[in-house]
Design an enzyme around this catalytic site. Structure first.
Site, PDB file in Angstrom:
ATOM      1  N   ARG A 248      -6.324   5.884  -3.636  1.00 34.53           N
ATOM      2  CA  ARG A 248      -6.235   7.095  -2.780  1.00 34.53           C
ATOM      3  C   ARG A 248      -7.440   7.671  -3.434  1.00 34.53           C
ATOM      4  NH1 ARG A 248      -0.159   7.309  -2.067  1.00 34.53           N
ATOM      5  NH2 ARG A 248      -0.556   5.176  -2.019  1.00 34.53           N
TER       6      ARG A 248
ATOM      7  N   GLU B 147      -4.358   3.847  -7.280  1.00 33.97           N
ATOM      8  CA  GLU B 147      -5.146   4.974  -7.581  1.00 33.97           C
ATOM      9  C   GLU B 147      -6.879   4.573  -6.768  1.00 33.97           C
ATOM     10  OE1 GLU B 147      -4.060   1.766  -7.989  1.00 33.97           O
ATOM     11  OE2 GLU B 147      -5.983   0.100  -7.094  1.00 33.97           O
TER      12      GLU B 147
ATOM     13  N   ASP C 118      -7.947  -6.870  -5.259  1.00 36.21           N
ATOM     14  CA  ASP C 118      -7.989  -5.307  -5.133  1.00 36.21           C
ATOM     15  C   ASP C 118      -9.403  -4.624  -4.994  1.00 36.21           C
ATOM     16  OD1 ASP C 118      -6.011  -3.455  -4.325  1.00 36.21           O
ATOM     17  OD2 ASP C 118      -6.034  -2.148  -6.471  1.00 36.21           O
TER      18      ASP C 118
ATOM     19  N   ASP D 236      -0.836   4.063 -10.610  1.00 39.09           N
ATOM     20  CA  ASP D 236      -1.070   2.551 -10.280  1.00 39.09           C
ATOM     21  C   ASP D 236      -1.507   3.051  -8.373  1.00 39.09           C
ATOM     22  OD1 ASP D 236      -1.070  -0.216  -9.158  1.00 39.09           O
ATOM     23  OD2 ASP D 236       1.189  -0.492  -8.781  1.00 39.09           O
TER      24      ASP D 236
ATOM     25  N   LYS E 136       1.784  -2.261 -13.808  1.00 30.37           N
ATOM     26  CA  LYS E 136       1.991  -3.737 -12.523  1.00 30.37           C
ATOM     27  C   LYS E 136       3.237  -4.482 -13.465  1.00 30.37           C
ATOM     28  CE  LYS E 136      -0.681  -3.137  -9.045  1.00 30.37           C
ATOM     29  NZ  LYS E 136      -0.137  -2.986  -7.971  1.00 30.37           N
TER      30      LYS E 136
HETATM   31  N1  BES Z   1      -3.472  -2.442  -4.792  1.00 27.64           N
HETATM   32  C1  BES Z   1      -2.167  -1.915  -4.924  1.00 27.64           C
HETATM   33  C2  BES Z   1      -1.788  -1.935  -3.410  1.00 27.64           C
HETATM   34  C3  BES Z   1      -1.185  -3.422  -3.239  1.00 27.64           C
HETATM   35  C4  BES Z   1       0.128  -4.631  -3.815  1.00 27.64           C
HETATM   36  C5  BES Z   1      -2.628  -3.914  -2.999  1.00 27.64           C
HETATM   37  C6  BES Z   1      -0.067  -6.137  -3.333  1.00 27.64           C
HETATM   38  C7  BES Z   1      -2.281  -6.015  -2.254  1.00 27.64           C
HETATM   39  C8  BES Z   1      -0.901  -6.407  -3.212  1.00 27.64           C
HETATM   40  C9  BES Z   1      -2.435  -0.142  -5.084  1.00 27.64           C
HETATM   41  O1  BES Z   1      -2.947   0.314  -6.037  1.00 27.64           O
HETATM   42  C10 BES Z   1      -1.194   0.283  -5.591  1.00 27.64           C
HETATM   43  O2  BES Z   1      -0.151  -0.573  -6.360  1.00 27.64           O
HETATM   44  N2  BES Z   1      -0.026   0.743  -4.269  1.00 27.64           N
HETATM   45  C11 BES Z   1       1.292   1.193  -5.057  1.00 27.64           C
HETATM   46  C12 BES Z   1       1.522   2.405  -4.540  1.00 27.64           C
HETATM   47  C13 BES Z   1       2.889   3.260  -5.036  1.00 27.64           C
HETATM   48  C14 BES Z   1       2.750   3.063  -6.421  1.00 27.64           C
HETATM   49  C15 BES Z   1       3.150   4.418  -4.364  1.00 27.64           C
HETATM   50  C16 BES Z   1       2.432  -0.269  -4.338  1.00 27.64           C
HETATM   51  O3  BES Z   1       1.546   0.125  -3.407  1.00 27.64           O
HETATM   52  O4  BES Z   1       3.416  -0.191  -5.048  1.00 27.64           O
HETATM   53 ZN    ZN Z   2      -4.973  -0.789  -6.056  1.00 27.91          ZN
HETATM   54 ZN    ZN Z   3      -2.583   0.305  -7.684  1.00 31.56          ZN
END
Ligand code: BES
Ligand code: ZN
Ligand code: ZN
Length: 481
Positions: free
Chosen positions: A334, A332, A271, A330, A260
């Site tokens: 799911r 992860e 998270d 990222d 990230k």
């Molecule tokens: N933990 C994040 C989702 C998240 C983002 C929660 C912002 C709270 C605030 C999750 O693990 C994630 O990183 N999801 C990615 C998925 C993408 C790579 C398809 C996302 O949402 O960018």
């Molecule tokens: Zn996450």
């Molecule tokens: Zn993530």
């Protein structure tokens, strides 16, 4: 803060501060000497809208006149907000003992809302800060006064707010302390609450042995041991079918190799919010002796980078045999939840709800106003909506669709962990979970990415919000039989 119900008149309780309710177009029910509180309302100095508070003094007492809006429009959520305004004002004034007058004819849900607003607003997240001369502690003693005995709704409000505040503590704790192991230790405490509760935890080796290749892949980048926490509540002699509560508890999500951006990454300690809500809701369900069997499955791990971390293009196998291409490390949550959902079904769940800070897309779509609700079953979705109405934690139904399912079809394996197109991110993530939940039993997924922290509610301004605790308890109660 110690809270209790009393039938004493507020001015007889010995409190240094008395909070008096006012509705639109109504006077002050129990006024003080010559009606001086009512005259403040008449002159417009004390307002009747929700969140309004006016301070005045009489004798050696302090009064806070608090607004409750129009009597007929009062909801438990408005009561929460009104009480939070009282708490915030009382704290800024340094009040030590506070007595809140409950409005006449308030129903139990309103009383509960007032108590919750008070206790949630008093919760502190800044306890580790050194000496701050500006800091004020919440009142130590709070009484809720009514002519009638309101012990029952006051006790329920205390219990639910305490559970929600414990979830917030888990959320706010730093990720160097709030590790998967620490969450498992909390689960062990919860299992001790009753002889009808049991705990099983799976560590790294056990996850691998159980074939949980999706969960284990996320955990392989960190030295900290992951934990799949399986906490069960099995009250004897119940006829209700088992409910599974499944929670994502990634105690820190760096994104892994698909790292990230550093700006805002610190927020990824939150998270684990889904898992925190599941654990503390389970605790409250046990404390309330809710007559429904509950299977709580919390997937706890970090998502870090290292020489052993999973790579984009890796293929892993989940515990139901599904092969998964990792496109983005990222995505992860799911992966962790895939094996948790399979576990919940294997343990005999007859209906499932999962909570996860799953996608940034959900946050962008709905912000802090609603969590997204996805479900394979309209009746189950309606049951969740009803629980949401009852608890005051808003849900908005979001779509699943075969076209979203198509976007996660794998190229080299059965499915992939991110969609081929960068569209409908919350729904494609939900379809990934749907693959593991299946269609045999009712399942609902709550994407709580937007509502988990920093929601700026009067009673939960900053840090973890504890979203979902009251909702899950209300849901379980609605299923009790
Ligand atoms: N933990 C994040 C989702 C998240 C983002 C929660 C912002 C709270 C605030 C999750 O693990 C994630 O990183 N999801 C990615 C998925 C993408 C790579 C398809 C996302 O949402 O960018
Ligand atoms: Zn996450
Ligand atoms: Zn993530």
């Amino acid at each position: 803060m110690h809270i209790e119900a009393t039938t004493q008149a507020p001015t007889d309780t010995g409190a240094d501060t008395v909070a008096v309710p006012v509705f639109d177009g109504e006077g002050v029910a129990h006024d003080f000497e010559d009606g001086f509180l009512g005259s403040l309302v008449e002159r417009g100095e004390a307002k009747t809208s929700i969140g309004s508070v006016a301070v005045t003094h009489g004798g050696d007492l302090r009064f806070i006149i608090y607004g409750l809006g129009k009597r007929d429009d009062l909801t438990p959520e408005k009561a929460r907000r009104a009480a939070a305004a009282v708490e915030t004002k009382a704290r800024s004034l340094g009040c030590a003992t506070l007595c809140i007058e409950i409005p006449h004819h308030a129903d139990d849900a309103t009383v509960e809302g007032l108590v919750e607003g008070m206790a949630l607003s008093a919760h502190r997240w800044d306890t580790r800060k050194g000496n701050d001369p500006e800091r004020r502690e919440p009142a130590a003693e709070v009484m809720f006064s009514d002519h009638d005995d309101r012990t029952v709704p006051v006790a329920r409000g205390i219990l639910l707010a305490a559970a929600q505040n414990r979830a917030r503590d888990l959320q706010n704790s730093p990720p160097n302390e709030m590790t998967p192991d620490a969450l498992a230790a909390r689960a062990a405490e919860i299992a001790e609450l009753s002889e009808h509760a049991t705990l099983e935890t799976l560590d790294r080796a056990q996850l691998i042995a159980a074939g949980c290749g999706a969960f284990a892949a996320v955990a392989q980048g960190t030295d900290r041991e992951p934990r799949m926490i399986v906490l069960k509540w099995n009250p004897p002699g119940v006829t209700a079918e088992p409910l599974a509560l499944v929670g994502k508890a990634v105690t820190f999500d760096s994104g892994g190799i698909s790292i990230k951006p550093s700006v805002g990454m610190e927020g990824m300690k939150f998270d684990m919010s889904g898992g925190a809500a599941v654990l503390e809701a389970t605790a409250a369900i046990i404390e309330l002796n809710v007559q429904v069997p509950v299977i709580s499955v919390v997937g706890a791990t970090e998502n870090l980078l290292s020489g052993s971390a999973m790579r984009p293009s890796d293929i892993v196998t989940a515990s139901d045999g599904t092969t998964i291409e990792i496109d983005n490390t990222d995505a992860e949550g799911r992966l962790v939840l895939a094996d948790c959902l399979v576990k919940a079904k294997a343990e005999g769940a007859k209906r499932i709800v999962d909570l996860a800070t799953l996608t940034g897309a959900m946050d962008i779509a709905l912000g802090p106003a609603y969590a997204g609700l996805f479900s394979n079953n309209d009746e189950w979705a309606a049951t969740l909506m009803a629980a949401s109405d009852g608890s005051g934690e808003p849900l908005w139904r979001m779509p699943l669709h075969p076209s979203y399912r198509k976007m996660i079809e794998g190229v080299y394996a059965d499915i992939r962990n991110t969609a081929s197109k960068r569209v409908a991110g919350a729904s494609t993530a939900a379809e990934f979970l749907h693959h593991f939940a299946g269609d045999e039993i009712p399942w609902a997924h709550l994407d709580i990415a937007g509502v988990a922290d920093d929601v700026d509610l009067p009673y939960a301004k900053k840090g973890g919000a504890g979203f979902g605790v009251r909702l899950l308890v209300t849901l379980a109660e609605s299923l009790a039989a």
